[in-house]
Scaffold this active site. Sequence first.
Site, PDB file in Angstrom:
ATOM      1  N   ASP A 152      -2.820 -47.622   5.710  1.00 47.03           N
ATOM      2  CA  ASP A 152      -1.572 -46.859   5.618  1.00 47.03           C
ATOM      3  C   ASP A 152      -0.863 -47.237   4.315  1.00 47.03           C
ATOM      4  N   ALA A 205      -3.352 -40.016   8.628  1.00 49.56           N
ATOM      5  CA  ALA A 205      -2.357 -40.153   7.556  1.00 49.56           C
ATOM      6  C   ALA A 205      -2.066 -38.794   6.946  1.00 49.56           C
ATOM      7  N   THR A 244      -3.205 -29.894  13.283  1.00 52.27           N
ATOM      8  CA  THR A 244      -2.024 -29.384  13.984  1.00 52.27           C
ATOM      9  C   THR A 244      -2.210 -27.927  14.383  1.00 52.27           C
ATOM     10  N   ASP A 245      -1.460 -27.506  15.395  1.00 54.34           N
ATOM     11  CA  ASP A 245      -1.501 -26.083  15.782  1.00 54.34           C
ATOM     12  C   ASP A 245      -0.835 -25.193  14.724  1.00 54.34           C
ATOM     13  N   GLU A 246      -0.064 -25.807  13.814  1.00 55.94           N
ATOM     14  CA  GLU A 246       0.677 -24.988  12.837  1.00 55.94           C
ATOM     15  C   GLU A 246      -0.252 -24.235  11.883  1.00 55.94           C
ATOM     16  N   TYR A 269       3.537 -27.356   4.453  1.00 52.20           N
ATOM     17  CA  TYR A 269       2.902 -28.365   5.315  1.00 52.20           C
ATOM     18  C   TYR A 269       1.664 -27.786   5.998  1.00 52.20           C
ATOM     19  N   SER A 270       1.847 -26.636   6.681  1.00 50.90           N
ATOM     20  CA  SER A 270       0.701 -26.119   7.451  1.00 50.90           C
ATOM     21  C   SER A 270      -0.401 -25.621   6.521  1.00 50.90           C
ATOM     22  N   ALA A 271      -0.020 -25.123   5.328  1.00 49.64           N
ATOM     23  CA  ALA A 271      -1.051 -24.703   4.367  1.00 49.64           C
ATOM     24  C   ALA A 271      -1.867 -25.908   3.908  1.00 49.64           C
ATOM     25  N   LYS A 311      -2.359 -28.704   5.648  1.00 49.19           N
ATOM     26  CA  LYS A 311      -3.194 -29.144   6.766  1.00 49.19           C
ATOM     27  C   LYS A 311      -4.374 -28.187   6.946  1.00 49.19           C
ATOM     28  N   ASN A 369       3.250 -29.866  19.310  1.00 50.68           N
ATOM     29  CA  ASN A 369       4.328 -30.829  19.000  1.00 50.68           C
ATOM     30  C   ASN A 369       4.282 -32.043  19.921  1.00 50.68           C
ATOM     31  N   ARG A 388       8.472 -24.162  21.013  1.00 52.61           N
ATOM     32  CA  ARG A 388       7.437 -25.157  20.720  1.00 52.61           C
ATOM     33  C   ARG A 388       6.811 -25.619  22.032  1.00 52.61           C
ATOM     34  N   ARG A 426      15.549 -22.511   9.032  1.00 50.49           N
ATOM     35  CA  ARG A 426      14.481 -23.048   8.180  1.00 50.49           C
ATOM     36  C   ARG A 426      13.761 -21.853   7.537  1.00 50.49           C
TER      37      ARG A 426
HETATM   38  P1  NAD Z   1       4.028 -39.586  10.520  1.00 50.10           P
HETATM   39  O1  NAD Z   1       4.705 -38.904   9.388  1.00 50.10           O
HETATM   40  O2  NAD Z   1       4.851 -40.234  11.579  1.00 50.10           O
HETATM   41  O3  NAD Z   1       3.028 -40.703   9.963  1.00 50.10           O
HETATM   42  C1  NAD Z   1       2.210 -40.484   8.870  1.00 50.10           C
HETATM   43  C2  NAD Z   1       1.655 -41.824   8.404  1.00 50.10           C
HETATM   44  O4  NAD Z   1       0.794 -41.576   7.273  1.00 50.10           O
HETATM   45  C3  NAD Z   1       2.720 -42.814   7.934  1.00 50.10           C
HETATM   46  O5  NAD Z   1       2.476 -44.079   8.480  1.00 50.10           O
HETATM   47  C4  NAD Z   1       2.565 -42.826   6.423  1.00 50.10           C
HETATM   48  O6  NAD Z   1       2.916 -44.072   5.827  1.00 50.10           O
HETATM   49  C5  NAD Z   1       1.084 -42.518   6.253  1.00 50.10           C
HETATM   50  N1  NAD Z   1       0.786 -41.889   4.945  1.00 50.10           N
HETATM   51  C6  NAD Z   1       1.425 -40.834   4.393  1.00 50.10           C
HETATM   52  N2  NAD Z   1       0.915 -40.565   3.174  1.00 50.10           N
HETATM   53  C7  NAD Z   1      -0.087 -41.469   2.975  1.00 50.10           C
HETATM   54  C8  NAD Z   1      -1.002 -41.693   1.922  1.00 50.10           C
HETATM   55  N3  NAD Z   1      -0.987 -40.955   0.793  1.00 50.10           N
HETATM   56  N4  NAD Z   1      -1.906 -42.691   2.045  1.00 50.10           N
HETATM   57  C9  NAD Z   1      -1.934 -43.458   3.166  1.00 50.10           C
HETATM   58  N5  NAD Z   1      -1.069 -43.301   4.186  1.00 50.10           N
HETATM   59  C10 NAD Z   1      -0.163 -42.318   4.099  1.00 50.10           C
HETATM   60  O7  NAD Z   1       3.055 -38.483  11.136  1.00 50.10           O
HETATM   61  P2  NAD Z   1       2.699 -38.171  12.670  1.00 50.10           P
HETATM   62  O8  NAD Z   1       3.733 -37.294  13.238  1.00 50.10           O
HETATM   63  O9  NAD Z   1       2.333 -39.437  13.335  1.00 50.10           O
HETATM   64  O10 NAD Z   1       1.384 -37.283  12.454  1.00 50.10           O
HETATM   65  C11 NAD Z   1       0.103 -37.908  12.310  1.00 50.10           C
HETATM   66  C12 NAD Z   1      -0.938 -36.826  12.136  1.00 50.10           C
HETATM   67  O11 NAD Z   1      -0.937 -35.950  13.256  1.00 50.10           O
HETATM   68  C13 NAD Z   1      -0.700 -35.948  10.902  1.00 50.10           C
HETATM   69  O12 NAD Z   1      -1.958 -35.669  10.327  1.00 50.10           O
HETATM   70  C14 NAD Z   1      -0.078 -34.680  11.482  1.00 50.10           C
HETATM   71  O13 NAD Z   1      -0.379 -33.569  10.678  1.00 50.10           O
HETATM   72  C15 NAD Z   1      -0.755 -34.603  12.828  1.00 50.10           C
HETATM   73  N6  NAD Z   1       0.009 -33.927  13.897  1.00 50.10           N
HETATM   74  C16 NAD Z   1       1.296 -34.307  14.169  1.00 50.10           C
HETATM   75  C17 NAD Z   1       1.974 -33.700  15.245  1.00 50.10           C
HETATM   76  C18 NAD Z   1       3.380 -34.103  15.600  1.00 50.10           C
HETATM   77  O14 NAD Z   1       3.985 -33.453  16.459  1.00 50.10           O
HETATM   78  N7  NAD Z   1       3.943 -35.144  15.024  1.00 50.10           N
HETATM   79  C19 NAD Z   1       1.340 -32.709  16.003  1.00 50.10           C
HETATM   80  C20 NAD Z   1       0.023 -32.345  15.667  1.00 50.10           C
HETATM   81  C21 NAD Z   1      -0.637 -32.971  14.627  1.00 50.10           C
HETATM   82  O1  DAU Z   2       3.248 -28.160  16.071  1.00 47.12           O
HETATM   83  C1  DAU Z   2       2.849 -29.400  15.583  1.00 47.12           C
HETATM   84  C2  DAU Z   2       3.805 -29.845  14.498  1.00 47.12           C
HETATM   85  O2  DAU Z   2       5.026 -30.193  15.139  1.00 47.12           O
HETATM   86  C3  DAU Z   2       3.280 -31.008  13.667  1.00 47.12           C
HETATM   87  O3  DAU Z   2       2.138 -30.596  12.976  1.00 47.12           O
HETATM   88  C4  DAU Z   2       4.345 -31.487  12.682  1.00 47.12           C
HETATM   89  O4  DAU Z   2       3.886 -32.631  11.988  1.00 47.12           O
HETATM   90  C5  DAU Z   2       5.603 -31.841  13.459  1.00 47.12           C
HETATM   91  O5  DAU Z   2       6.628 -32.222  12.573  1.00 47.12           O
HETATM   92  C6  DAU Z   2       6.062 -30.651  14.306  1.00 47.12           C
HETATM   93  O6  DAU Z   2       6.540 -29.567  13.479  1.00 47.12           O
HETATM   94  P1  DAU Z   2       7.845 -28.713  13.868  1.00 47.12           P
HETATM   95  O7  DAU Z   2       8.385 -28.105  12.640  1.00 47.12           O
HETATM   96  O8  DAU Z   2       7.577 -27.836  15.029  1.00 47.12           O
HETATM   97  O9  DAU Z   2       8.789 -29.927  14.400  1.00 47.12           O
HETATM   98  P2  DAU Z   2      10.331 -30.276  14.152  1.00 47.12           P
HETATM   99  O10 DAU Z   2      10.659 -31.398  15.074  1.00 47.12           O
HETATM  100  O11 DAU Z   2      10.658 -30.423  12.712  1.00 47.12           O
HETATM  101  O12 DAU Z   2      11.072 -28.964  14.680  1.00 47.12           O
HETATM  102  C7  DAU Z   2      10.888 -28.501  16.018  1.00 47.12           C
HETATM  103  C8  DAU Z   2      11.700 -27.230  16.173  1.00 47.12           C
HETATM  104  O13 DAU Z   2      13.101 -27.555  16.111  1.00 47.12           O
HETATM  105  C9  DAU Z   2      11.470 -26.206  15.076  1.00 47.12           C
HETATM  106  O14 DAU Z   2      11.566 -24.899  15.631  1.00 47.12           O
HETATM  107  C10 DAU Z   2      12.621 -26.430  14.101  1.00 47.12           C
HETATM  108  C11 DAU Z   2      13.753 -26.870  15.032  1.00 47.12           C
HETATM  109  N1  DAU Z   2      14.733 -27.818  14.441  1.00 47.12           N
HETATM  110  C12 DAU Z   2      14.262 -28.935  13.831  1.00 47.12           C
HETATM  111  C13 DAU Z   2      15.128 -29.850  13.260  1.00 47.12           C
HETATM  112  C14 DAU Z   2      14.615 -31.092  12.575  1.00 47.12           C
HETATM  113  C15 DAU Z   2      16.093 -27.563  14.536  1.00 47.12           C
HETATM  114  O15 DAU Z   2      16.517 -26.544  15.115  1.00 47.12           O
HETATM  115  N2  DAU Z   2      16.948 -28.461  13.969  1.00 47.12           N
HETATM  116  C16 DAU Z   2      16.532 -29.594  13.321  1.00 47.12           C
HETATM  117  O16 DAU Z   2      17.390 -30.363  12.802  1.00 47.12           O
END
Ligand code: NAD
Ligand code: DAU
Length: 350
Positions: free
Chosen positions: A34, A83, A131-133, A156-158, A160, A185, A220, A287
């Site tokens: 990391d 990561a 991700t589903d995005e 972001y999704s592009a 991924k 999510n 979501r 957004r």
């Molecule tokens: P996060 O942002 O909490 O953690 C990402 C980690 O990656 C951090 O520890 C960061 O330090 C590390 N990182 C970032 N850039 C790096 C680099 N260049 N080199 C090495 N390490 C690096 O993310 P998360 O929410 O835990 O998501 C993890 C994975 O799951 C991601 O690939 C994300 O796309 C995917 N994902 C997330 C969600 C969600 O809801 N959070 C849902 C579906 C998929």
């Molecule tokens: O679907 C999986 C994805 O879910 C992951 O790939 C991403 O890493 C993760 O960040 C998440 O993306 P979202 O954009 O769906 O999550 P977020 O928590 O940012 O937002 C959830 C919803 O809430 C979205 O419709 C935007 C809305 N939102 C978010 C924030 C931060 C608000 O209305 N207000 C806010 O301040």
Amino acid sequence: MKNILITGGAGFIGSHVVRLFVTKYPQYKIVNLDALTYAGNLENLKDIDHSANYFFEKINLLDPDKLNEVFKKYQITDVIHLAAESHVDRSIVSPLDFVYTNIIGTVNLLNTARHAWKDNYSQHLFYHISTDEVYGALGETGLFTESTPYHPNSPYSASKASSDHFVRAYAETYHMHTVVSNCSNNYGPFHFPEKLIPLFINNIINKKPLPVYGDGLYTRDWLFVKDHALAIDLIFHEGKPDETYNIGGFNEWRNIDLVKLLCKLMDEKLGREMGESEQLITYVKDRPGHDRRYAIDATKINKELGWKPTVTFEEGLSQTIDWYLSNTEWLNNITSGAYEKYYNLMYTNR
Ligand code: NAD
Ligand code: DAU
């Protein structure tokens, strides 16, 4: 015997995956790689970081020499790649950061694995967490299946989607064994408070406005993070090579309904008057490119691997709130300094 490189293990989902693998598989060597960006926090792993089978390497995916060294040093047999830059709002402000880490970083890792494993790809697995995005936005009906065409809408999704394509391409071109999972999510402990649920928990604690984007009717599909980690464990061990699995809890919530439930639970837990936290709800500018609805069809992973969520949403949300209420030090450490700057940038002019 496996020596597994887990990338992004100091982040939200990665820390749950590392914890699960370190505790469940003492015979495996678990190497957490990391870069410790703003989202990476070793505090997330302090309960397991003394385990004999756990190793940490602070390395950036953009440094291929260091990646090679780690593969050699630990004789890495398998990769679980989490990561990434993960926050959609940040990708709108700084798309290039997402190109570098999510695309170039993933290709660097694929290249390293390709060279290290070239004598026998069938003995090794490159598991890419997506991700589903990548599927884009749904209308009122329908679900994302594994064959839904990719239609990413945010930087972001592009990024991924691009990394998913590279993983597929390495499987086709070089015959590496790969697997990809696309999850909905996540929520739960150690979630960075820039994302909806932890941000709103933090703001309710501090009686700050709850910035709901647009009309609040975006939807979501929420999954407890420990259930995602269990799905990753199952796919890693029993998934078919070169397949894709969608992961989700059939648990759709409109943002505004979720926020109202959160407010109600928080009022109960904080001993506040019922309805007090709801008054913090503030509708703000939407957004850009906001995807209307995500919903996962998780039939394949259920039918083929027998996975299903173990925690209901109400239980998971309640556990999550309890965790944040009893880990205020973790929250305060994160929300000072750089986070404060980010928060002011994102929310003061909305
Ligand atoms: P996060 O942002 O909490 O953690 C990402 C980690 O990656 C951090 O520890 C960061 O330090 C590390 N990182 C970032 N850039 C790096 C680099 N260049 N080199 C090495 N390490 C690096 O993310 P998360 O929410 O835990 O998501 C993890 C994975 O799951 C991601 O690939 C994300 O796309 C995917 N994902 C997330 C969600 C969600 O809801 N959070 C849902 C579906 C998929
Ligand atoms: O679907 C999986 C994805 O879910 C992951 O790939 C991403 O890493 C993760 O960040 C998440 O993306 P979202 O954009 O769906 O999550 P977020 O928590 O940012 O937002 C959830 C919803 O809430 C979205 O419709 C935007 C809305 N939102 C978010 C924030 C931060 C608000 O209305 N207000 C806010 O301040």
